[in-house]
Design a protein around this motif. Sequence first.
Motif: not given
Length: 504
Positions: A398-409, A495-497
């Motif tokens: 979760g440390r970079s901008d992929y986080d939102g994409f992963i969380r939205n499938g 994910v904690k970051y």
Amino acid sequence: MLSWLALSVACAAVAAQQIPIIQSTPASAELPAQNDKPLVNSSALQDHISGDRLMERAKKMFEIAKLGEDEYNHPTRVIGSLGHLGTLNYIYSTILELGEYYSISNQSFPAVSGNIFESRLVLGDEVPKSAAPMGLTPATKDKEPVHGKLVLVKNEGCVSTDYPAEVTGNIAFIQRGTCPFGTKSELAGRAGALAAVVYNYEKGGVQGTLGTPSEYHVATFGLSGEEAEPIIKKLENKEYVDSIAYIDAEVKSILTVNIVAQTTQGDPDNCVMLGAHSDSVAEGPGINDDGSGTMSLLEVATQLTKYSVKNCVRFAWWAGEEEGLLGSDYYVASLSKEENQKIRLFMDYDMMASPNFAYQVYNATNAANPVGSEELRNLYVDWYEEQGLNYTFIPFDGRSDYDGFIRNGIPGGGIATGAEGVKTKEEEAMFGGSAGDWYDPCYHQLCDGVGNVNETAWVVNTKLIAHSVATYAASLKDFPKRSQFSVSSTYTDTVKYHGHKLRI
């Protein structure tokens, strides 16, 4: 066409009026013909990548960062600064010069920016070395020191009943865990605390962020478990611990912009997407973090215009990553279900040129992430192996901008060269450099300038970016079809970051 400097000055005036920096440029109704161009292939696109071109971009990016000197007394490209406005216009003008190969859209969004000017924490007769203000913390009252006894909060401070009445008018001492730091700070504020200290359950310090501002947040520090341990024993023994907290900080709302460029050709229902963040931290110019990723994308986008594509390619430059992935989160949240499904995968390119580099691949598996993430991971692995290069896996945390994409499938992954992590002896043997030192000794510092990029690593990784783009722009035949928003709880629960700072 205006120079990037003139554009920067013009945009500064526009931004002051709090309206979008750049108007959207819609795709042309008459799409330019590309059938006279060969279909993109990996080796051909890689051959166009030049270290000289990348370094020239780095020099220009540093000059842009100097636009922030009047306000910050040093070069910076932090959101809201002239350095960031100049960066946005450098990106925009570079893509605009490529003609009708791309359509450009600019997504304005409100963002929060935090600056900490001074801070100090005294617990008993000690000044803890690990004490660090949380990101987006408010100041102490009237930006003056506040004084009170330290009050131990029950459990992990995630519900109001954990806060005893004596917290009112004093300083709350809260264990890290279970819920976000912002929740703890808000509950402490609602209970009447003057300030809060969140201590670690591990020996190390806590470099965290409060996240979305709340009117109930109070000035909040993080503290290492090692320094907290003797204090906890005193409090559990009902000993009095005097405390003084002081933070001079500001949290302000600004308007900033994501820039997205999409090929006008290629199947628009099957988009290959990649991104880098356009901003730096306030402390420095950010030529490696993430000027390197920003410029790699610009160079690949420039060279891609020599070819045709079968699947649309969408480049994105996110604002506000350093403040907590603000731009990428906003973008993904704004997608309709239909538009979400058109993105077949997202590739994140953050810090491509660390001076004490390792070739790092996010260990994204299909078991813990949207299906397709592992196939992307394997594409990077296969390429490094074909080049005879070593690589290492790093957490997908979760440390970079992929986080939102992963969380939205949306399947995702990426590569990096390392930030404040310490290179091991094994990695020294694999990649060279210095064991025991940070991968980027200038991470989030003033010295992250032109001399802070490793040209060899930068060229290698930009070629790999070109390979990823060319592979999927030509064919998605063997890449998994999108599933319907399936996200494993393994990712969301562990994910904690959220960006470079802890959120829990």
